[in-house]
Scaffold this motif. Structure first.
Motif, PDB file in Angstrom:
ATOM      1  N   UNK A  53       8.741  21.941 -47.379  1.00  0.00           N
ATOM      2  CA  UNK A  53       8.617  22.688 -48.580  1.00  0.00           C
ATOM      3  C   UNK A  53       7.450  23.300 -48.862  1.00  0.00           C
ATOM      4  N   UNK A  54       6.361  23.441 -48.000  1.00  0.00           N
ATOM      5  CA  UNK A  54       5.317  24.323 -47.874  1.00  0.00           C
ATOM      6  C   UNK A  54       5.226  25.173 -47.055  1.00  0.00           C
ATOM      7  N   UNK A  55       6.347  25.854 -46.706  1.00  0.00           N
ATOM      8  CA  UNK A  55       6.250  26.923 -45.600  1.00  0.00           C
ATOM      9  C   UNK A  55       6.026  28.224 -46.313  1.00  0.00           C
ATOM     10  N   UNK A  56       4.854  28.916 -45.811  1.00  0.00           N
ATOM     11  CA  UNK A  56       4.605  29.986 -46.503  1.00  0.00           C
ATOM     12  C   UNK A  56       5.242  31.247 -45.629  1.00  0.00           C
ATOM     13  N   UNK A  57       4.851  31.321 -44.195  1.00  0.00           N
ATOM     14  CA  UNK A  57       5.257  32.214 -43.352  1.00  0.00           C
ATOM     15  C   UNK A  57       5.484  31.808 -42.117  1.00  0.00           C
ATOM     16  N   UNK A  58       6.859  31.488 -41.502  1.00  0.00           N
ATOM     17  CA  UNK A  58       7.136  31.039 -40.081  1.00  0.00           C
ATOM     18  C   UNK A  58       8.417  31.930 -39.841  1.00  0.00           C
ATOM     19  N   UNK A  59       8.443  32.033 -38.388  1.00  0.00           N
ATOM     20  CA  UNK A  59       9.620  32.929 -37.859  1.00  0.00           C
ATOM     21  C   UNK A  59      10.882  31.947 -37.712  1.00  0.00           C
ATOM     22  N   UNK A  60      12.040  32.370 -38.152  1.00  0.00           N
ATOM     23  CA  UNK A  60      13.295  31.680 -37.775  1.00  0.00           C
ATOM     24  C   UNK A  60      14.178  32.818 -37.027  1.00  0.00           C
ATOM     25  N   UNK A  61      14.931  32.262 -36.196  1.00  0.00           N
ATOM     26  CA  UNK A  61      15.838  33.213 -35.472  1.00  0.00           C
ATOM     27  C   UNK A  61      16.981  33.557 -36.438  1.00  0.00           C
ATOM     28  N   UNK A  62      17.456  34.655 -36.010  1.00  0.00           N
ATOM     29  CA  UNK A  62      18.553  35.225 -37.214  1.00  0.00           C
ATOM     30  C   UNK A  62      19.930  34.450 -37.282  1.00  0.00           C
ATOM     31  N   UNK A  63      20.180  33.790 -36.109  1.00  0.00           N
ATOM     32  CA  UNK A  63      21.504  32.961 -36.267  1.00  0.00           C
ATOM     33  C   UNK A  63      21.448  31.811 -36.874  1.00  0.00           C
ATOM     34  N   UNK A  64      20.391  30.758 -36.873  1.00  0.00           N
ATOM     35  CA  UNK A  64      20.285  29.650 -37.762  1.00  0.00           C
ATOM     36  C   UNK A  64      20.003  30.269 -39.143  1.00  0.00           C
ATOM     37  N   UNK A  65      19.482  31.305 -39.504  1.00  0.00           N
ATOM     38  CA  UNK A  65      19.236  31.725 -40.812  1.00  0.00           C
ATOM     39  C   UNK A  65      20.449  32.138 -41.476  1.00  0.00           C
ATOM     40  N   UNK A  66      21.340  32.995 -40.644  1.00  0.00           N
ATOM     41  CA  UNK A  66      22.548  33.434 -41.093  1.00  0.00           C
ATOM     42  C   UNK A  66      23.513  32.417 -41.140  1.00  0.00           C
ATOM     43  N   UNK A  67      23.578  31.345 -40.227  1.00  0.00           N
ATOM     44  CA  UNK A  67      24.479  29.905 -40.578  1.00  0.00           C
ATOM     45  C   UNK A  67      23.990  29.299 -41.853  1.00  0.00           C
ATOM     46  N   UNK A  68      22.762  29.011 -42.210  1.00  0.00           N
ATOM     47  CA  UNK A  68      22.611  28.587 -43.297  1.00  0.00           C
ATOM     48  C   UNK A  68      22.143  26.817 -43.122  1.00  0.00           C
ATOM     49  N   UNK A  69      21.663  26.283 -44.004  1.00  0.00           N
ATOM     50  CA  UNK A  69      21.431  24.821 -44.067  1.00  0.00           C
ATOM     51  C   UNK A  69      20.027  24.823 -43.954  1.00  0.00           C
ATOM     52  N   UNK A  70      19.329  25.677 -44.183  1.00  0.00           N
ATOM     53  CA  UNK A  70      17.751  25.608 -44.087  1.00  0.00           C
ATOM     54  C   UNK A  70      17.231  26.032 -45.510  1.00  0.00           C
ATOM     55  N   UNK A  71      16.539  25.613 -46.110  1.00  0.00           N
ATOM     56  CA  UNK A  71      15.884  25.898 -47.384  1.00  0.00           C
ATOM     57  C   UNK A  71      14.915  27.053 -47.322  1.00  0.00           C
ATOM     58  N   UNK A  72      15.415  28.227 -47.136  1.00  0.00           N
ATOM     59  CA  UNK A  72      14.265  29.121 -46.725  1.00  0.00           C
ATOM     60  C   UNK A  72      14.761  30.472 -47.611  1.00  0.00           C
ATOM     61  N   UNK A  73      13.587  31.101 -47.693  1.00  0.00           N
ATOM     62  CA  UNK A  73      14.090  32.517 -48.391  1.00  0.00           C
ATOM     63  C   UNK A  73      13.443  33.594 -47.314  1.00  0.00           C
ATOM     64  N   UNK A  74      14.058  34.678 -47.211  1.00  0.00           N
ATOM     65  CA  UNK A  74      13.782  35.920 -46.458  1.00  0.00           C
ATOM     66  C   UNK A  74      12.594  36.763 -47.078  1.00  0.00           C
ATOM     67  N   UNK A 243      14.656  43.231 -44.956  1.00  0.00           N
ATOM     68  CA  UNK A 243      15.823  43.255 -44.482  1.00  0.00           C
ATOM     69  C   UNK A 243      16.705  42.641 -45.437  1.00  0.00           C
ATOM     70  N   UNK A 244      17.968  42.714 -45.424  1.00  0.00           N
ATOM     71  CA  UNK A 244      18.923  42.069 -46.161  1.00  0.00           C
ATOM     72  C   UNK A 244      19.643  40.801 -45.347  1.00  0.00           C
ATOM     73  N   UNK A 245      19.809  39.961 -45.877  1.00  0.00           N
ATOM     74  CA  UNK A 245      20.662  38.701 -45.447  1.00  0.00           C
ATOM     75  C   UNK A 245      21.840  39.217 -44.652  1.00  0.00           C
ATOM     76  N   UNK A 246      22.669  40.055 -45.462  1.00  0.00           N
ATOM     77  CA  UNK A 246      24.291  40.337 -44.989  1.00  0.00           C
ATOM     78  C   UNK A 246      24.029  40.912 -43.497  1.00  0.00           C
ATOM     79  N   UNK A 247      22.883  41.580 -43.109  1.00  0.00           N
ATOM     80  CA  UNK A 247      22.443  42.219 -41.815  1.00  0.00           C
ATOM     81  C   UNK A 247      22.706  41.485 -40.748  1.00  0.00           C
ATOM     82  N   UNK A 248      22.303  39.844 -41.032  1.00  0.00           N
ATOM     83  CA  UNK A 248      22.402  38.772 -39.990  1.00  0.00           C
ATOM     84  C   UNK A 248      23.775  38.242 -39.842  1.00  0.00           C
TER      85      UNK A 248
END
Length: 267
Positions: A53-74, A243-248
């Motif tokens: 919950x203190x994540x400022x900037x970190x890389x996430x692969x597009x697949x788990x980002x698009x699949x969801x389940x992680x409380x992150x904001x693009x 970038x936009x979430x729907x692109x993933x």
């Protein structure tokens, strides 16, 4: 509150990691958002990082980002300098430079490596690329070896002759060429998958829109002065893009297509 930052996915070596630290420091200063770079080396699960919950900037692969389940904001996606000016990458299917494998078909019947099932470049892009061959031929490889977790482990497994072909994130390969040309010279690209949206930098969803907007603005402006361009050049980037979430969504659709066909693991 100091937020954390991490670029493990693309910290090819210590010098590259130091360049990411320099970039994050610059973004923190420009955005007025304190960032503390933390280690999170493999085999520590990336999923643990994405859930903080203190994540400022970190890389996430597009697949788990698009699949969801992680409380992150693009926030933004990097634009590789080796590309066409868009935030895209692919997977190189690589072999040892001295291998007798000249084409992808030559690798069939050998040993295939892969990283981890939530990876686009190391798993799902590979499945998507191999799916037509699997549908035409059935089982393709004598052994399917994984999870190897990271691109570095794929390289190590290839050079140790534990596998005969493996996937390598094309941007990771760009960084490897710059950081370790001798290592890169021991690998050879057989084929490259179709370009897909780059892994992206995300922040904890709880940060709110205002903080995320400041981080995004700083990233998008990083190329606008000489110092910023120099840091980006050392990282093989021309800049960052909004970038936009729907692109993933295409990544999920392709993974679902492989699952529906019954091709659940590359091999």
């Amino acid at each position: 509150m100091s937020l954390i930052a991490n670029a493990r996915m693309y910290a090819v070596d210590a010098a590259t990691a130091a360049n990411w630290t320099a970039l994050f420091a610059r973004i923190a200063e420009t955005a007025g958002v304190p960032l503390t770079v933390i280690p999170h080396a493999a085999p520590a699960p990336l999923e643990d990082l994405w859930r903080r919950d203190d994540l400022g900037l970190a890389f996430i692969c597009g697949y788990p980002f698009a699949r969801g389940g992680f409380p992150v904001r693009l926030v933004a996606a990097p634009v590789p300098a080796s590309g066409d000016g868009r935030p895209l990458y692919a997977s190189h299917l690589v072999v040892r430079a001295d291998s007798d494998i000249a084409t992808l078909v030559d690798s069939f019947g050998r040993r295939l490596g892969w990283t981890v099932a939530h990876s686009q470049s190391g798993f799902n892009a590979l499945r998507t690329h191999l799916l037509p061959h699997w549908q035409a031929r059935g089982r393709l490889y004598a052994k399917s070896i994984g999870p190897l977790l990271t691109p570095r482990r794929v390289i190590d497994a290839l050079l140790a002759e534990e596998i005969d072909l493996g996937p390598l994130d094309s941007y990771f390969h760009d960084l490897l060429l710059a950081a370790e040309p001798d290592t890169a010279s021991r690998l050879r690209i057989v084929e490259t998958t179709a370009p897909r949206p780059m892994p992206l930098l995300v922040a904890s969803d709880g940060l709110g829109e205002a903080l995320v907007a400041r981080l995004q603005a700083a990233l998008l402006a990083a190329h606008q002065d000489e110092e910023g361009r120099a840091i980006l050049a050392r990282l093989g980037l021309s800049g960052f893009a909004a970038v936009e979430p729907q692109g993933y969504r295409v990544l999920v659709e392709e993974a679902d297509a492989a699952d529906s066909a019954g091709y659940r693991q590359p091999g």
